[in-house]
Write a protein that holds these residues in place. Structure first.
Motif, PDB file in Angstrom:
ATOM      1  N   GLN A 290       0.837  -1.202   0.000  1.00 13.08           N
ATOM      2  CA  GLN A 290       0.000   0.000   0.000  1.00 13.08           C
ATOM      3  C   GLN A 290       0.875   1.256   0.000  1.00 13.08           C
ATOM      4  O   GLN A 290       0.591   2.203  -0.733  1.00 13.08           O
ATOM      5  N   TYR A 291       1.929   1.239   0.806  1.00 15.43           N
ATOM      6  CA  TYR A 291       2.822   2.406   0.856  1.00 15.43           C
ATOM      7  C   TYR A 291       3.438   2.677  -0.515  1.00 15.43           C
ATOM      8  O   TYR A 291       3.450   3.822  -0.987  1.00 15.43           O
ATOM      9  N   ILE A 292       3.946   1.635  -1.156  1.00 16.49           N
ATOM     10  CA  ILE A 292       4.567   1.804  -2.470  1.00 16.49           C
ATOM     11  C   ILE A 292       3.547   2.323  -3.475  1.00 16.49           C
ATOM     12  O   ILE A 292       3.825   3.262  -4.243  1.00 16.49           O
ATOM     13  N   ASN A 293       2.342   1.755  -3.466  1.00 19.50           N
ATOM     14  CA  ASN A 293       1.298   2.196  -4.399  1.00 19.50           C
ATOM     15  C   ASN A 293       0.912   3.660  -4.159  1.00 19.50           C
ATOM     16  O   ASN A 293       0.692   4.419  -5.105  1.00 19.50           O
ATOM     17  N   GLU A 294       0.821   4.050  -2.877  1.00 14.36           N
ATOM     18  CA  GLU A 294       0.478   5.445  -2.558  1.00 14.36           C
ATOM     19  C   GLU A 294       1.555   6.405  -3.046  1.00 14.36           C
ATOM     20  O   GLU A 294       1.249   7.471  -3.592  1.00 14.36           O
ATOM     21  N   GLU A 295       2.812   6.032  -2.842  1.00 10.69           N
ATOM     22  CA  GLU A 295       3.912   6.901  -3.278  1.00 10.69           C
ATOM     23  C   GLU A 295       3.965   6.997  -4.797  1.00 10.69           C
ATOM     24  O   GLU A 295       4.237   8.066  -5.347  1.00 10.69           O
ATOM     25  N   ILE A 296       3.702   5.888  -5.484  1.00 10.56           N
ATOM     26  CA  ILE A 296       3.651   5.930  -6.949  1.00 10.56           C
ATOM     27  C   ILE A 296       2.483   6.797  -7.394  1.00 10.56           C
ATOM     28  O   ILE A 296       2.584   7.554  -8.360  1.00 10.56           O
ATOM     29  N   GLY A 297       1.363   6.710  -6.668  1.00  8.71           N
ATOM     30  CA  GLY A 297       0.199   7.543  -6.971  1.00  8.71           C
ATOM     31  C   GLY A 297       0.482   9.027  -6.785  1.00  8.71           C
ATOM     32  O   GLY A 297      -0.172   9.875  -7.393  1.00  8.71           O
ATOM     33  N   LYS A 298       1.452   9.371  -5.943  1.00 10.60           N
ATOM     34  CA  LYS A 298       1.826  10.770  -5.727  1.00 10.60           C
ATOM     35  C   LYS A 298       2.747  11.295  -6.826  1.00 10.60           C
ATOM     36  O   LYS A 298       3.136  12.455  -6.814  1.00 10.60           O
ATOM     37  N   GLY A 299       3.137  10.403  -7.755  1.00 12.59           N
ATOM     38  CA  GLY A 299       3.963  10.834  -8.873  1.00 12.59           C
ATOM     39  C   GLY A 299       5.404  10.371  -8.819  1.00 12.59           C
ATOM     40  O   GLY A 299       6.176  10.683  -9.725  1.00 12.59           O
ATOM     41  N   ARG A 300       5.773   9.657  -7.773  1.00 12.50           N
ATOM     42  CA  ARG A 300       7.144   9.147  -7.684  1.00 12.50           C
ATOM     43  C   ARG A 300       7.257   7.868  -8.505  1.00 12.50           C
ATOM     44  O   ARG A 300       6.278   7.169  -8.744  1.00 12.50           O
ATOM     45  N   THR A 301       8.468   7.553  -8.921  1.00 15.54           N
ATOM     46  CA  THR A 301       8.677   6.319  -9.670  1.00 15.54           C
ATOM     47  C   THR A 301       8.848   5.159  -8.680  1.00 15.54           C
ATOM     48  O   THR A 301       9.200   5.354  -7.518  1.00 15.54           O
ATOM     49  N   GLU A 302       8.585   3.970  -9.191  1.00 18.13           N
ATOM     50  CA  GLU A 302       8.740   2.766  -8.369  1.00 18.13           C
ATOM     51  C   GLU A 302      10.185   2.631  -7.883  1.00 18.13           C
ATOM     52  O   GLU A 302      10.440   2.274  -6.733  1.00 18.13           O
ATOM     53  N   ALA A 303      11.120   2.953  -8.752  1.00 16.66           N
ATOM     54  CA  ALA A 303      12.538   2.847  -8.399  1.00 16.66           C
ATOM     55  C   ALA A 303      12.898   3.799  -7.263  1.00 16.66           C
ATOM     56  O   ALA A 303      13.665   3.438  -6.362  1.00 16.66           O
ATOM     57  N   GLU A 304      12.350   5.018  -7.280  1.00 11.52           N
ATOM     58  CA  GLU A 304      12.619   5.988  -6.214  1.00 11.52           C
ATOM     59  C   GLU A 304      12.099   5.490  -4.867  1.00 11.52           C
ATOM     60  O   GLU A 304      12.790   5.577  -3.851  1.00 11.52           O
TER      61      GLU A 304
END
Length: 147
Positions: free
Chosen positions: A32-46
């Motif tokens: 969920q954390y990774i998905n939320e951060e990706i949803g904020k515009g960050r890349t998966e790698a970041e």
């Protein structure tokens, strides 16, 4: 490393020491954390770079879990600080046999106790036998002689 690889490694690192329910909770939290951060515009790698090594995360989760079960908890404010909860006399401590090394330790302890009891019993028999056997033979001979 992809998100799925990260979550698989985290799950693998936690499975040896936590119940399957807690492992799934932790994996779901990080998913969920990774998905939320990706949803904020960050890349998966970041996001994965920020999280770091799944093995290190699993060690932190396990040490936090141990602190919670021992009556301690961890919090962070302006750095790392550890605080012990005020434990009352009503706390119930449960020893969980949830990993292979705890089961092996119990088996070894039981075998050790059995060996100790066996050696004590045989030691007592070796002490008493030289006295008891002649006494029993004399009693039997006296009974036979009286008949």
């Amino acid at each position: 490393m992809s998100k799925n690889e990260f979550l698989a490694k985290l799950k693998e690192a936690l499975e040896m020491d936590l119940s399957s329910r807690k492992v799934e909770e932790q994996v779901a939290f990080y998913r969920q954390y990774i998905n939320e951060e990706i949803g904020k515009g960050r890349t998966e790698a970041e996001v994965l770079e920020e999280l770091g090594d799944p093995w290190v995360i699993s060690r932190n989760i396990l040490s936090t879990e141990e602190m919670e079960t021992s009556g301690e908890y961890v919090y962070e404010e302006s750095g790392n600080a550890y605080e012990r909860k005020d434990s009352s006399h009503n706390d119930i401590r449960v020893f969980q046999i949830d990993s292979w090394w705890k089961k092996a330790l119990i088996i070894i302890a039981v075998l050790g106790i059995l060996c100790l009891v066996f050696s004590i019993v045989t030691g007592i028999v070796r002490l008493i036998a030289p006295i008891a056997i002649p006494v029993i033979l004399i009693i039997l001979l006296v009974k036979i002689w009286k008949k």
